[in-house]
Scaffold this motif. Structure first.
Motif, PDB file in Angstrom:
ATOM      1  N   GLN A  53     -20.366  -4.746 -17.346  1.00 32.62           N
ATOM      2  CA  GLN A  53     -21.023  -3.603 -16.896  1.00 32.62           C
ATOM      3  C   GLN A  53     -20.964  -3.380 -15.284  1.00 32.62           C
ATOM      4  O   GLN A  53     -20.937  -2.461 -14.724  1.00 32.62           O
ATOM      5  N   ALA A  54     -20.591  -4.744 -14.753  1.00 31.41           N
ATOM      6  CA  ALA A  54     -20.356  -4.649 -13.290  1.00 31.41           C
ATOM      7  C   ALA A  54     -19.152  -3.667 -12.946  1.00 31.41           C
ATOM      8  O   ALA A  54     -18.753  -3.072 -11.949  1.00 31.41           O
ATOM      9  N   VAL A  55     -17.989  -4.080 -13.909  1.00 30.04           N
ATOM     10  CA  VAL A  55     -16.740  -3.361 -13.891  1.00 30.04           C
ATOM     11  C   VAL A  55     -17.145  -1.804 -13.888  1.00 30.04           C
ATOM     12  O   VAL A  55     -16.470  -1.305 -13.098  1.00 30.04           O
ATOM     13  N   LYS A  56     -17.768  -1.294 -14.808  1.00 32.23           N
ATOM     14  CA  LYS A  56     -17.955   0.036 -15.060  1.00 32.23           C
ATOM     15  C   LYS A  56     -18.631   0.722 -13.746  1.00 32.23           C
ATOM     16  O   LYS A  56     -18.432   1.785 -13.583  1.00 32.23           O
ATOM     17  N   ARG A  57     -19.513  -0.158 -13.005  1.00 28.58           N
ATOM     18  CA  ARG A  57     -20.347   0.372 -12.148  1.00 28.58           C
ATOM     19  C   ARG A  57     -19.237   0.597 -10.933  1.00 28.58           C
ATOM     20  O   ARG A  57     -19.618   1.260  -9.978  1.00 28.58           O
ATOM     21  N   ASN A  58     -18.432  -0.427 -10.688  1.00 32.46           N
ATOM     22  CA  ASN A  58     -17.559  -0.420  -9.633  1.00 32.46           C
ATOM     23  C   ASN A  58     -16.153  -1.053  -9.803  1.00 32.46           C
ATOM     24  O   ASN A  58     -15.787  -2.153  -9.415  1.00 32.46           O
ATOM     25  N   PRO A  59     -15.504   0.027 -10.445  1.00 30.03           N
ATOM     26  CA  PRO A  59     -13.987  -0.516 -11.148  1.00 30.03           C
ATOM     27  C   PRO A  59     -13.074  -0.728  -9.910  1.00 30.03           C
ATOM     28  O   PRO A  59     -12.306  -1.906 -10.316  1.00 30.03           O
ATOM     29  N   HIS A  60     -12.984  -0.107  -8.871  1.00 24.89           N
ATOM     30  CA  HIS A  60     -11.907  -0.287  -8.136  1.00 24.89           C
ATOM     31  C   HIS A  60     -12.558  -0.968  -6.755  1.00 24.89           C
ATOM     32  O   HIS A  60     -11.732  -1.576  -5.909  1.00 24.89           O
ATOM     33  N   GLY A  61     -13.744  -1.550  -6.767  1.00 23.94           N
ATOM     34  CA  GLY A  61     -14.296  -2.385  -5.523  1.00 23.94           C
ATOM     35  C   GLY A  61     -13.916  -3.720  -5.686  1.00 23.94           C
ATOM     36  O   GLY A  61     -13.484  -4.382  -6.867  1.00 23.94           O
ATOM     37  N   THR A  62     -13.861  -4.536  -4.713  1.00 28.58           N
ATOM     38  CA  THR A  62     -13.471  -5.788  -4.538  1.00 28.58           C
ATOM     39  C   THR A  62     -14.413  -6.635  -5.405  1.00 28.58           C
ATOM     40  O   THR A  62     -15.622  -6.638  -4.982  1.00 28.58           O
ATOM     41  N   ALA A  63     -13.994  -7.650  -6.295  1.00 30.14           N
ATOM     42  CA  ALA A  63     -14.695  -8.548  -6.962  1.00 30.14           C
ATOM     43  C   ALA A  63     -14.661  -9.783  -6.622  1.00 30.14           C
ATOM     44  O   ALA A  63     -15.730 -10.733  -6.402  1.00 30.14           O
ATOM     45  N   LEU A  64     -13.476 -10.367  -5.916  1.00 31.17           N
ATOM     46  CA  LEU A  64     -13.332 -11.768  -5.699  1.00 31.17           C
ATOM     47  C   LEU A  64     -12.317 -11.898  -4.690  1.00 31.17           C
ATOM     48  O   LEU A  64     -11.330 -11.188  -4.600  1.00 31.17           O
ATOM     49  N   ILE A  65     -12.655 -12.843  -3.616  1.00 31.64           N
ATOM     50  CA  ILE A  65     -11.777 -13.270  -2.565  1.00 31.64           C
ATOM     51  C   ILE A  65     -11.622 -14.683  -2.416  1.00 31.64           C
ATOM     52  O   ILE A  65     -12.718 -15.260  -2.390  1.00 31.64           O
ATOM     53  N   PHE A  66     -10.346 -15.209  -2.221  1.00 34.18           N
ATOM     54  CA  PHE A  66     -10.022 -16.673  -1.991  1.00 34.18           C
ATOM     55  C   PHE A  66      -9.030 -16.880  -1.115  1.00 34.18           C
ATOM     56  O   PHE A  66      -7.796 -16.172  -1.531  1.00 34.18           O
TER      57      PHE A  66
END
Length: 613
Positions: A53-66
């Motif tokens: 559901q988070a992917v659908k809300r913000n598909p191109h937004g950054t999810a993870l940084i390391f």
């Protein structure tokens, strides 16, 4: 202090003053509560579904940084889907368990999402475990496979022959960006980054069959005694955390949560990440906490929120003040264990506006959250619980004339217990016998049941509590629960030690309690300089760093009660002070290779906080 008086007691007027600041959060909180409570055990739910559901809300937004790696929600989702499809091809099915032993990095997060989507339980093994403890933790949950990072492979290799699983199901991730370079797997391991490259990137259809009653994680806890115990963490419980802690944080797409906590623990993996997924926000992780790099990392990732435990806060406060202390946009923090004596100082120094202190345990059914942003409290609990009168000397509740427990009054301290209901069940451990000892029956009336937390808390009013101390055979040190029995077993294996009793003692200006071992030696044995080094070496090899005893007390005999229980209360009171006992007292100083005798100079340095334990 923001409470009504110096006792930190909370009244209706105090809560009323906080309501205006909650107004902008209310829509998000309402959505969260619907997610948390308006579900049944048979409803599709959990981490996998929430992440989709988070992917659908913000598909191109950054999810993870390391480090220098960054993944959008779509990229991380497709990576996880490939791992999921590959495991399905290998025969993995809902309810199976896979042990995951990877330090904080992107491969861990992708793996966890993948297994969640197909209903496979991730056994989040403590990455600092070695030897017999590691063997026990893996075999305990009967996994069909192990997924290990190169950084943990040596420890797994050392116990591989003792593990009860198919030798063809050992998977491996190189200790690098495996999406760019899969690396070369060592002998006996399947390179997971390599074999998933041709797998499908679409969402597995099994996602819709994962429900609240299905297991999500096994999180390891010391419980009360013995070796680590695997706590069943169901998807329904994850949804409860997601709907409460996650939505109270009220993060947006451009918010960045910086987490350095070990992700094999629920505070990092569940609580912090819940807030990120709820807001389709950004999770920035570091492999291990570093005082030196903390605020520079916060700047680098433009973090707006941080995850914490008490020790982390103390380390940051101990560091020299710097212009970087406030050169960031962090205003929120979520976690547990913030010490009252630094709470306000921490907020002032680092510009923190909101401390979402919480209380929860991996195995428990009761939780508190500081949604009203009061100081020095674990917050408010919406679930049914009680704080009962408790006799610490007799180690039992104080009963009334009818044999029932009695609740403490406002301002008093007692034992916290959580009522077991359909909405707040006790999922428990993998071992049914251990579950029995964690439940009290006929507490206030015949037929009721409560989970015993083992924690002493203070009732400060309006369903708010203040954490005070832990009971039983565990103590907390460096943000970890230490099992005394586990440490006693390892200490007693040293060839000159006949018996060992482990307990926690307080060191001034530190969080929790440091481990101390009262030991008796075998007939005629004496500890020489070589022993003092060898003991430290042995304990460090067999135990996680936080469980290695900081102090030793050499006794001729260990005192016990009439029921053969060790007199730990007396040992705790005498602690490591030479003027309270004639026994030999030893200490393992930071960075030292061996134990040494405590003298007046060392004791003075301890009291003046010159050592950083």
């Amino acid at each position: 202090m923001s409470q009504a008086n110096h006792d930190n007691l909370i009244g209706i007027k105090d809560v009323a003053t906080r309501l205006p600041k909650l107004i902008n959060k209310l829509p998000n909180i309402v959505v969260g509560l619907k997610q948390a409570y308006l579900r049944t055990e048979s409803t599709p739910a959990g981490l996998g579904l929430a992440f989709e559901q988070a992917v659908k809300r913000n598909p191109h937004g950054t999810a993870l940084i390391f480090e220098e790696q960054s993944y959008s929600y779509t990229e991380l989702n497709e990576w996880a889907n490939q791992i999921a499809h590959f495991q399905l091809e290998q025969g993995a099915k809902k309810g199976d368990v896979i042990a995951v032993i990877i330090e904080n990095r992107c491969e861990l997060m992708a793996t966890v999402i993948a297994l969640a989507k197909i209903g496979v339980i991730s056994a989040l093994v403590n990455t600092s475990q070695t030897g017999k403890v590691l063997t026990h933790s893996i075999n305990l949950v009967k996994p069909i496979a192990v997924i290990v990072g190169e950084e943990c492979r040596e420890a797994v290799d050392a116990v591989r022959d003792s593990l009860t699983l198919d030798q063809n199901h050992f998977y491996w991730f190189a200790d690098q960006n495996t999406r760019q370079d899969a690396g070369q797997a060592p002998k006996g391991f399947i390179n997971l980054a390599e074999v998933i490259q041709t797998a499908k990137k679409t969402t597995p259809k099994q996602l819709k069959s994962v429900t609240g009653k299905d297991g999500l994680f096994y999180i390891y806890t010391s419980g009360t005694t013995g070796l680590p115990k695997a706590v069943v963490f169901k998807n329904s419980r994850w949804m409860l955390a997601y709907g409460t802690y996650g939505h109270v944080l009220n993060l947006k797409h451009d918010d960045v949560m910086y987490v350095t906590l070990p992700l094999y623990h629920a505070t990092g993996m569940v609580v912090c990440w819940c807030g990120v997924i709820a807001g389709s926000s950004i999770l920035a992780i570091r492999r291990k906490f570093s005082t030196t790099h903390f605020w520079s990392d916060v700047q680098k990732y433009n973090a707006s929120a941080i995850g914490y435990v008490g020790e982390l806060c103390r380390y940051l406060m101990d560091a020299p003040e710097s212009e970087i202390d406030r050169a960031h946009r962090v205003t929120k923090m979520i976690g547990n264990g913030m010490r009252p004596n630094i709470w306000d100082k921490f907020k002032q120094r680092f510009g923190i506006e909101e401390v979402l202190e919480l209380y929860a345990s991996s195995e428990g059914n009761v939780g508190f959250s500081n949604i009203f942003n009061f100081d020095n409290t674990v917050g408010f609990s919406p679930v049914p619980y009680a704080i009962i009168q408790y006799d610490k000397d007799k180690e039992q509740p104080i009963l009334d004339k009818k044999g029932f427990c009695q609740k403490v009054k406002k301002g008093e301290t007692g034992l916290l217990i959580g009522k077991i209901t359909s909405r707040s069940p006790f999922d428990g451990y993998t071992d049914a016998d251990k579950n029995k000892s964690s439940i009290m029956h006929d507490v206030f009336k015949k037929g009721d049941s409560y989970f015993v937390t083992g924690d002493l808390v203070r009732n400060i009013g309006l369903r708010h509590a203040q954490f005070m101390d832990r009971l039983g055979d565990t103590f907390r040190w460096k943000g970890e629960n230490v099992s005394t029995t586990e440490v006693e077993n390892i200490c007693s294996e040293y060839d000159k030690i006949s018996e060992a009793v482990i307990y926690g003692v307080e060191i001034p200006n530190t969080n929790g309690r440091a481990g101390m071992a009262a030991i008796t030696l075998k007939n005629g044995a004496e500890l020489n300089d070589e022993d003092l080094v060898n003991m430290a070496k042995t304990f460090k090899k067999e135990l996680p760093s936080y469980a290695v005893p900081v102090f030793l007390r050499v006794q001729k005999n260990l005192e016990t009660t009439g029921t053969f229980k060790y007199q730990k209360s007396k040992l705790k009171e005498e602690a490591f002070y030479p003027d309270r006992t004639s026994d030999r007292l030893l200490i393992l100083l930071p960075q030292a290779e061996g134990y040494c005798d405590i003298n007046s100079e060392i004791l003075s340095n301890i009291e003046q906080y010159k050592y950083r334990f």
